[in-house]
Design a protein around this motif. Structure first.
Motif, PDB file in Angstrom:
ATOM      1  N   LYS A 232       0.859  -1.190   0.000  1.00 21.32           N
ATOM      2  CA  LYS A 232       0.000   0.000   0.000  1.00 21.32           C
ATOM      3  C   LYS A 232       0.891   1.235   0.000  1.00 21.32           C
ATOM      4  O   LYS A 232       1.691   1.421   0.924  1.00 21.32           O
ATOM      5  N   HIS A 233       0.778   2.022  -1.048  1.00 25.67           N
ATOM      6  CA  HIS A 233       1.689   3.156  -1.215  1.00 25.67           C
ATOM      7  C   HIS A 233       0.953   4.429  -1.609  1.00 25.67           C
ATOM      8  O   HIS A 233       1.523   5.302  -2.259  1.00 25.67           O
ATOM      9  N   ASN A 234      -0.356   4.495  -1.300  1.00 29.41           N
ATOM     10  CA  ASN A 234      -1.093   5.664  -1.799  1.00 29.41           C
ATOM     11  C   ASN A 234      -0.821   6.916  -0.985  1.00 29.41           C
ATOM     12  O   ASN A 234      -0.562   6.864   0.213  1.00 29.41           O
ATOM     13  N   LEU A 235      -0.871   8.056  -1.666  1.00 29.22           N
ATOM     14  CA  LEU A 235      -0.667   9.365  -1.036  1.00 29.22           C
ATOM     15  C   LEU A 235      -2.032   9.880  -0.564  1.00 29.22           C
ATOM     16  O   LEU A 235      -3.055   9.606  -1.194  1.00 29.22           O
ATOM     17  N   SER A 236      -2.057  10.639   0.517  1.00 28.92           N
ATOM     18  CA  SER A 236      -3.345  11.172   0.999  1.00 28.92           C
ATOM     19  C   SER A 236      -3.655  12.518   0.327  1.00 28.92           C
ATOM     20  O   SER A 236      -2.752  13.211  -0.149  1.00 28.92           O
ATOM     21  N   ASP A 237      -4.930  12.889   0.331  1.00 27.13           N
ATOM     22  CA  ASP A 237      -5.323  14.192  -0.214  1.00 27.13           C
ATOM     23  C   ASP A 237      -4.749  15.339   0.621  1.00 27.13           C
ATOM     24  O   ASP A 237      -4.463  16.412   0.087  1.00 27.13           O
ATOM     25  N   VAL A 238      -4.602  15.121   1.918  1.00 28.32           N
ATOM     26  CA  VAL A 238      -4.018  16.165   2.769  1.00 28.32           C
ATOM     27  C   VAL A 238      -2.583  16.450   2.290  1.00 28.32           C
ATOM     28  O   VAL A 238      -2.191  17.603   2.080  1.00 28.32           O
ATOM     29  N   ALA A 239      -1.818  15.369   2.091  1.00 28.44           N
ATOM     30  CA  ALA A 239      -0.445  15.511   1.616  1.00 28.44           C
ATOM     31  C   ALA A 239      -0.416  16.147   0.229  1.00 28.44           C
ATOM     32  O   ALA A 239       0.401  17.037  -0.053  1.00 28.44           O
ATOM     33  N   ALA A 240      -1.331  15.692  -0.641  1.00 34.28           N
ATOM     34  CA  ALA A 240      -1.349  16.215  -2.018  1.00 34.28           C
ATOM     35  C   ALA A 240      -1.661  17.709  -2.032  1.00 34.28           C
ATOM     36  O   ALA A 240      -1.130  18.455  -2.860  1.00 34.28           O
ATOM     37  N   ARG A 241      -2.503  18.151  -1.094  1.00 34.56           N
ATOM     38  CA  ARG A 241      -2.823  19.597  -1.043  1.00 34.56           C
ATOM     39  C   ARG A 241      -1.584  20.403  -0.664  1.00 34.56           C
ATOM     40  O   ARG A 241      -1.373  21.509  -1.178  1.00 34.56           O
ATOM     41  N   VAL A 242      -0.771  19.849   0.222  1.00 34.38           N
ATOM     42  CA  VAL A 242       0.503  20.516   0.528  1.00 34.38           C
ATOM     43  C   VAL A 242       1.330  20.588  -0.762  1.00 34.38           C
ATOM     44  O   VAL A 242       1.874  21.633  -1.118  1.00 34.38           O
ATOM     45  N   GLY A 243       1.378  19.480  -1.484  1.00 32.41           N
ATOM     46  CA  GLY A 243       2.172  19.413  -2.714  1.00 32.41           C
ATOM     47  C   GLY A 243       1.695  20.400  -3.771  1.00 32.41           C
ATOM     48  O   GLY A 243       2.518  20.988  -4.494  1.00 32.41           O
ATOM     49  N   LEU A 244       0.370  20.597  -3.890  1.00 31.66           N
ATOM     50  CA  LEU A 244      -0.152  21.545  -4.890  1.00 31.66           C
ATOM     51  C   LEU A 244       0.329  22.962  -4.582  1.00 31.66           C
ATOM     52  O   LEU A 244       0.723  23.709  -5.484  1.00 31.66           O
ATOM     53  N   GLY A 245       0.333  23.322  -3.304  1.00 30.20           N
ATOM     54  CA  GLY A 245       0.831  24.640  -2.908  1.00 30.20           C
ATOM     55  C   GLY A 245       2.326  24.770  -3.164  1.00 30.20           C
ATOM     56  O   GLY A 245       2.816  25.845  -3.548  1.00 30.20           O
ATOM     57  N   GLN A 246       3.037  23.667  -2.968  1.00 25.18           N
ATOM     58  CA  GLN A 246       4.489  23.673  -3.176  1.00 25.18           C
ATOM     59  C   GLN A 246       4.835  23.749  -4.663  1.00 25.18           C
ATOM     60  O   GLN A 246       5.750  24.454  -5.064  1.00 25.18           O
ATOM     61  N   LEU A 247       4.080  22.977  -5.464  1.00 23.08           N
ATOM     62  CA  LEU A 247       4.380  22.907  -6.898  1.00 23.08           C
ATOM     63  C   LEU A 247       4.256  24.286  -7.555  1.00 23.08           C
ATOM     64  O   LEU A 247       5.043  24.646  -8.424  1.00 23.08           O
ATOM     65  N   LYS A 248       3.250  25.044  -7.096  1.00 20.53           N
ATOM     66  CA  LYS A 248       3.061  26.404  -7.626  1.00 20.53           C
ATOM     67  C   LYS A 248       4.317  27.242  -7.445  1.00 20.53           C
ATOM     68  O   LYS A 248       4.576  28.156  -8.203  1.00 20.53           O
ATOM     69  N   ARG A 249       5.064  26.950  -6.390  1.00 17.25           N
ATOM     70  CA  ARG A 249       6.226  27.783  -6.069  1.00 17.25           C
ATOM     71  C   ARG A 249       7.564  27.102  -6.373  1.00 17.25           C
ATOM     72  O   ARG A 249       8.623  27.630  -6.033  1.00 17.25           O
ATOM     73  N   LEU A 250       7.485  25.911  -6.989  1.00 15.98           N
ATOM     74  CA  LEU A 250       8.716  25.137  -7.197  1.00 15.98           C
ATOM     75  C   LEU A 250       9.784  25.924  -7.965  1.00 15.98           C
ATOM     76  O   LEU A 250      10.954  25.941  -7.577  1.00 15.98           O
ATOM     77  N   ASP A 251       9.379  26.592  -9.054  1.00 16.79           N
ATOM     78  CA  ASP A 251      10.381  27.288  -9.868  1.00 16.79           C
ATOM     79  C   ASP A 251      11.010  28.435  -9.076  1.00 16.79           C
ATOM     80  O   ASP A 251      12.217  28.668  -9.157  1.00 16.79           O
ATOM     81  N   GLU A 252      10.167  29.117  -8.300  1.00 15.05           N
ATOM     82  CA  GLU A 252      10.675  30.211  -7.444  1.00 15.05           C
ATOM     83  C   GLU A 252      11.652  29.631  -6.391  1.00 15.05           C
ATOM     84  O   GLU A 252      12.742  30.162  -6.183  1.00 15.05           O
ATOM     85  N   PHE A 253      11.247  28.525  -5.778  1.00 20.71           N
ATOM     86  CA  PHE A 253      12.117  27.880  -4.772  1.00 20.71           C
ATOM     87  C   PHE A 253      13.462  27.512  -5.398  1.00 20.71           C
ATOM     88  O   PHE A 253      14.524  27.758  -4.834  1.00 20.71           O
ATOM     89  N   ASN A 254      13.392  26.868  -6.578  1.00 17.62           N
ATOM     90  CA  ASN A 254      14.638  26.374  -7.192  1.00 17.62           C
ATOM     91  C   ASN A 254      15.529  27.522  -7.666  1.00 17.62           C
ATOM     92  O   ASN A 254      16.753  27.427  -7.586  1.00 17.62           O
TER      93      ASN A 254
END
Ligand SMILES: Cc1ncc(COP(=O)(O)O)c(C=O)c1O
Length: 381
Positions: A232-254
């Motif tokens: 069982k390796h599924n990601l939770s929606d709570v975790a994915a919501r964190v990721g969506l906020g992070q992805l928006k800023r990934l280029d800025e972060f990098n």
């Protein structure tokens, strides 16, 4: 006034993301669901229409199931760097195959294709390069080698979300690339991962979906069959919501990570202690970490002492990574003897990870370099 503790890494999670997480928690659906699908789509649209993305609970599981999905198992060999995190080799053992360690280059800390070529055998099924600290390996050379020998390249891209190789984003081409979204990575879902693979590889995709969730295949009427004794390796929606906020800023972060790495180069490039700095790479480096080699033996000093003294000045440093072949689990796999993997072993002895995360300032880099200088200067005095 004592200065605030500066860890070697720290995530940047903004208020909009925190509010989004609260919304998911209040929604009544908190495990895998619409947010995971949204994150997979957002990543896939980044990588282009030829790619499919599957989120997983961690890169360790993503790598292990990627090997299973492509059919790696007992009797097979997989090429892996001699200097990487333990997960890279353990997943090979967990599917019943044998890791074949190959030394890395000293400044890139990555596998070179000619060294990989020398380690191939008739049992080699896959090459698992690591884009160490976000610097892409020479994929053109590895892919050419893989094509010649009918091998699959499973990229351990745990450090490399947002990295680019010759203008193309890691994950947008190639066989399979596994990214980690662990808390210290360039974008995080706390724990989490994504696999990017060709959209046309329906067999691999089908297996990875089943391997992610108990081997289940759902039917249209809501019933299901079980086809594999999977985990069982599924990601939770709570975790994915964190990721969506992070992805928006990934280029800025990098981008910020790249600037901070530049400040380190400015201050450390000509240093009197014989530090070996990492390869700058071209613009594609994701700068997950800034690791320097410190010649502790020459300086008559131990890494533990450096760690303690930096900590006493409020600065955390890391150690990524010890060479794998000398460790208990792996020794017998390669009949390890000292000096067998000279670069990996030297990196293992000398590496130090300096603080690098997007919220750092240029003054933080100044502080790290000043304290490092004081400690190393004192060491050789
Ligand atoms: C090179 C490498 N591969 C794999 C992993 C495993 O990632 P995860 O923690 O998401 O399982 C890590 C974790 O740091 C890593 O550094």
């Amino acid at each position: 006034m004592t200065e605030a503790f500066l860890p070697f890494t720290r995530p940047s999670i903004d208020d909009e993301t925190l509010a989004g997480v609260v919304d998911v928690l209040r929604s009544g659906w908190i495990t895998s669901g619409p947010r995971v699908a949204e994150l997979e789509e957002a990543l896939a649209s980044r990588f282009g229409p030829a790619r499919r993305v599957l989120c997983y609970a961690h890169a360790t599981g993503a790598l292990e199931e990627s090997l299973r999905a492509i059919g790696v198992g007992p009797g097979d060999e997989v090429i892996v760097p001699a200097m990487t995190f333990a997960a890279s080799a353990n997943v090979i053992l967990r599917v019943g195959a044998t890791p074949v360690f190959v030394d890395v280059e000293l400044t890139t800390r990555n596998l070179a294709a000619h060294a990989v070529a020398a380690a191939l055998s008739p049992r080699t099924r896959a090459i698992m390069p690591v884009h160490f600290s976000g610097l892409p390996v020479d994929l053109d050379a590895l892919h050419a080698l893989a094509r010649r020998h009918h091998l699959i390249v499973v990229e351990d891209a745990a450090h490399a979300i947002g990295a680019r190789y010759r203008g193309r984003e890691i994950g947008s081409f190639g066989d399979l690339a596994c990214f980690s979204f662990h808390a210290n990575k360039n974008m995080t879902t706390i724990e989490g991962a994504a696999i990017s693979l060709p959209a046309g590889q329906s067999g691999w995709i089908d297996r990875l979906e089943r391997l992610r969730f108990h081997g289940l295949r759902k039917a249209e009427d809501g019933s299901y069959d079980v086809e594999l004794a999977a985990g069982k390796h599924n990601l939770s929606d709570v975790a994915a919501r964190v990721g969506l906020g992070q992805l928006k800023r990934l280029d800025e972060f990098n981008r910020r990570r790249g600037e901070l790495a530049g400040y380190y180069f400015d201050r450390l490039e000509s240093n009197p202690w014989g530090l070996v700095l990492p390869e700058r790479g071209d613009m594609g480096h994701a700068w997950h970490m800034f690791t320097v080699l410190v010649p502790f033996e020459t300086l008559g000093f131990e890494r533990r002492q450096l760690q303690e003294r930096m900590r006493a000045h409020g600065i955390g440093i890391g150690m990524h990574y010890p060479a794998l072949p000398p460790l208990s689990l792996y020794r017998s796999l390669c009949d390890w003897h000292p000096g067998q993997f000279p670069n990996a072993e030297r990196i293992g002895r000398e590496t130090v990870t300096l603080p690098l995360f997007p919220a750092m300032t240029e003054a933080d880099v100044d502080r790290v370099c000043r304290v490092l200088g004081e400690v190393l200067g004192g060491a050789s005095a």
